[in-house]
Scaffold this active site. Structure first.
Site, mmCIF file in Angstrom:
data_model
loop_
_atom_site.group_PDB
_atom_site.id
_atom_site.type_symbol
_atom_site.label_atom_id
_atom_site.label_comp_id
_atom_site.label_asym_id
_atom_site.label_seq_id
_atom_site.Cartn_x
_atom_site.Cartn_y
_atom_site.Cartn_z
ATOM 1 N N HIS A 127 0.862 -1.189 0.000
ATOM 2 C CA HIS A 127 0.000 0.000 0.000
ATOM 3 C C HIS A 127 0.897 1.237 0.000
ATOM 4 O O HIS A 127 1.426 1.642 1.037
ATOM 5 C CB HIS A 127 -0.898 -0.009 1.254
ATOM 6 C CG HIS A 127 -1.846 1.151 1.349
ATOM 7 N ND1 HIS A 127 -3.201 0.981 1.564
ATOM 8 C CD2 HIS A 127 -1.647 2.493 1.307
ATOM 9 C CE1 HIS A 127 -3.786 2.169 1.649
ATOM 10 N NE2 HIS A 127 -2.853 3.096 1.496
ATOM 11 N N HIS A 184 1.659 5.242 -2.392
ATOM 12 C CA HIS A 184 1.075 6.272 -3.267
ATOM 13 C C HIS A 184 2.205 6.892 -4.087
ATOM 14 O O HIS A 184 2.655 8.012 -3.814
ATOM 15 C CB HIS A 184 0.369 7.336 -2.429
ATOM 16 C CG HIS A 184 -0.828 6.828 -1.686
ATOM 17 N ND1 HIS A 184 -2.115 6.945 -2.167
ATOM 18 C CD2 HIS A 184 -0.932 6.189 -0.489
ATOM 19 C CE1 HIS A 184 -2.958 6.409 -1.303
ATOM 20 N NE2 HIS A 184 -2.268 5.935 -0.273
ATOM 21 N N LYS A 191 1.973 10.488 -5.704
ATOM 22 C CA LYS A 191 2.066 11.672 -4.833
ATOM 23 C C LYS A 191 3.487 11.909 -4.315
ATOM 24 O O LYS A 191 3.793 12.992 -3.821
ATOM 25 C CB LYS A 191 1.160 11.516 -3.610
ATOM 26 C CG LYS A 191 -0.335 11.496 -3.849
ATOM 27 C CD LYS A 191 -1.047 11.502 -2.496
ATOM 28 C CE LYS A 191 -2.550 11.469 -2.610
ATOM 29 N NZ LYS A 191 -3.043 10.119 -2.907
ATOM 30 N N HIS A 236 -9.712 2.299 1.011
ATOM 31 C CA HIS A 236 -9.337 3.181 2.120
ATOM 32 C C HIS A 236 -10.599 3.405 2.960
ATOM 33 O O HIS A 236 -11.538 4.059 2.498
ATOM 34 C CB HIS A 236 -8.868 4.546 1.601
ATOM 35 C CG HIS A 236 -7.472 4.581 1.088
ATOM 36 N ND1 HIS A 236 -7.031 3.794 0.046
ATOM 37 C CD2 HIS A 236 -6.412 5.350 1.464
ATOM 38 C CE1 HIS A 236 -5.753 4.071 -0.196
ATOM 39 N NE2 HIS A 236 -5.357 5.001 0.651
ATOM 40 N N GLU A 260 -10.456 6.225 7.950
ATOM 41 C CA GLU A 260 -9.160 6.801 8.342
ATOM 42 C C GLU A 260 -9.410 8.037 9.200
ATOM 43 O O GLU A 260 -9.182 9.178 8.791
ATOM 44 C CB GLU A 260 -8.328 7.141 7.112
ATOM 45 C CG GLU A 260 -6.886 7.491 7.445
ATOM 46 C CD GLU A 260 -6.041 7.791 6.220
ATOM 47 O OE1 GLU A 260 -4.844 8.063 6.406
ATOM 48 O OE2 GLU A 260 -6.562 7.748 5.084
ATOM 49 N N ASP A 286 2.781 3.284 2.834
ATOM 50 C CA ASP A 286 1.792 4.326 2.578
ATOM 51 C C ASP A 286 2.473 5.516 1.896
ATOM 52 O O ASP A 286 3.238 5.348 0.970
ATOM 53 C CB ASP A 286 1.074 4.713 3.866
ATOM 54 C CG ASP A 286 -0.291 5.363 3.616
ATOM 55 O OD1 ASP A 286 -0.747 5.371 2.466
ATOM 56 O OD2 ASP A 286 -0.898 5.864 4.571
ATOM 57 N N ASN A 287 2.237 6.713 2.368
ATOM 58 C CA ASN A 287 2.775 7.914 1.722
ATOM 59 C C ASN A 287 4.214 8.172 2.157
ATOM 60 O O ASN A 287 4.573 7.892 3.300
ATOM 61 C CB ASN A 287 1.921 9.123 2.082
ATOM 62 C CG ASN A 287 0.475 8.956 1.660
ATOM 63 O OD1 ASN A 287 -0.260 8.186 2.271
ATOM 64 N ND2 ASN A 287 0.068 9.669 0.638
#
Length: 441
Positions: free
Chosen positions: A78, A80, A83, A234, A237, A334-335
């Protein structure tokens, strides 16, 4: 960069002697394990694959790892990548989830194009590759029709990176975007690209029990079933206990008898609900065959943040309770260096180390090592990834650390990565490469 303690090259047929492997990462093999769940083994690599996994002392010659650990290459389920690295030009003004969302919307409107996304996406892949990751599932912002640029970049880089990183993509947009023709067009794009259907829920009070929400959710499931698509969602959250869309998704999957895999991410609000309510939802997830992926660093960064106030919770979901109920649990990056998380480098050993500390995955360590390798490989459908067994590719990460406490005490910057049995000489990319794209700090 190759660590000083390991040869810079290996013969095509070689033994790695006295290696410690987490038992949770062994495929079809039982072996005596120590109190930390590590098995002491000898491992033979022949023509780029694992030929033999045997008890320590089997090999008479080879490279002695002196009880250092050996893991399969990581699986990051998972992230991104579209971004990534945007923090220098569009930081989060206050570190909150709403601040992140507004910053990304502003950045996307001003800058996102194929020429902007591709070098950042590729930079993230190079970071992951150098750290020892062999498979990634990335979410792509998918506000149709602007999402075409994101999916075009994904397809190019998926093909360009084939053989180094196995790459999957999931569309990411609010559930409401699937209501009309644009939702159908997006689902078609996902199917044509071999992707996974994804969405996010806003989680406001009462949403999960609204007839309008349920109609949208069924429409979303219809689109997936018609195209044979797996789901990756998602959900919840937030620290608001009234956000309960995970429960609605599990009930919908059960009612429809949905057969394709469903992975759910975040589900933070579960930890804020009553024990009875949370455990009822976890039971539904187990019945529906859902898989959970948790993002401990990003959620701890965002959740419970108020200016001048110490956070009162860690932002993570009930990972121990999910596991006890038989729901597979994974952790992921994640990010990285975008408004949702200012830090991160696609290093799954960092993710594991922080997950152990944040979620207390120790005393005992048990089989949690699988949560960054074998479990996300199975949940995302990456064959031949995440486990060590005869016939598997010799895609391995070697550590000098002998015990779990040694492993988790340091960043393991001197790890050695083998790909196809060859020592990988990959240097982390310099952040200065991004200056022309996102600006210098």
């Amino acid at each position: 960069m190759i660590a000083f303690w390991f040869p810079t090259s290996l013969p095509s047929d070689t033994w790695l002697r006295r290696v410690r492997v987490p038992h949770a990462l062994l495929d079809n093999m039982t072996a005596p394990v120590d109190a930390e769940g590590l098995a002491l083994l000898d491992l033979r690599i022949t023509a780029g694959r694992i030929a033999v996994v045997a008890p320590a002392g089997t090999a008479e010659a080879g490279i002695d790892l002196d009880r250092g650990q050996l893991w399969p290459c990581f699986v990051d389920g998972h992230v991104h990548l579209d971004k990534t690295q945007t923090w220098p030009r569009q930081p989060n003004p206050d570190g909150t989830h709403s601040g992140a969302r507004n910053a990304v919307i502003a950045d996307r409107g001003r800058f996102y194009s194929e020429a902007d996304i591709e070098p950042r996406f590729d930079f993230g892949l190079r970071c992951a590759h150098a750290h020892g990751t062999a498979a990634i599932r990335t979410h792509l912002d998918s506000d149709w029709p602007n999402a075409r640029a994101h999916w075009a970049v994904f397809r190019r880089l998926r093909d360009a990176w084939a053989g180094r990183i196995d790459l999957q993509a999931v569309c990411l947009c609010p559930l409401q975007r699937f209501a009309g023709d644009d939702g159908t067009a997006l689902a078609n794009e996902v199917a044509a690209s071999g992707g996974i259907l994804g969405m996010t829920t806003t989680g406001e009070a009462g949403q999960a029990t609204s007839p309008a929400f349920q109609a949208l959710l069924d429409r979303f499931f219809d689109l997936a079933e018609e195209r044979g698509l797996a789901l990756d969602l998602h959900l919840d959250e937030t620290g608001d206990a009234s956000s309960r869309t995970l429960n609605a998704v599990a009930r919908t999957a059960l009612r429809r008898g949905f057969k394709a895999p469903i992975q759910v991410g975040h589900v933070c609000s579960l930890s804020m609900q009553s024990e009875d309510d949370a455990m009822a939802t976890i039971g539904l997830c187990a019945q529906a065959g859902l898989r959970v992926i948790n993002l401990p660093m990003c959620n701890m960064y965002l959740q419970g943040r108020e200016a001048g106030r110490t956070p009162r919770w860690r932002g993570i979901t009930m990972v121990h309770e999910f596991r006890a109920a038989g729901v597979p649990v994974a952790f992921a990056s994640d990010n990285c260096r975008d408004p949702f998380y200012a830090y991160g480098d696609y290093d799954m050993m960092e993710v594991y180390r922080e997950a152990v500390r944040i979620a207390q995955l120790d005393h005992p360590f048990g089989d949690w090592a699988a949560s960054v390798a074998a479990i996300p490989a199975a949940s995302c459908g990456f064959p031949d990834r995440g486990r060590i067994g005869v016939g598997a590719p010799a895609d391995l990460v070697l550590f000098r650390a002998r015990s779990m406490t040694e492993l988790l005490a340091r960043p393991q910057s001197d790890r050695v990565i083998l790909r196809g049995g060859a020592v990988l000489d990959a240097t982390l990319p310099d952040f200065r490469e991004m200056d022309a794209i996102v600006g210098a700090p």
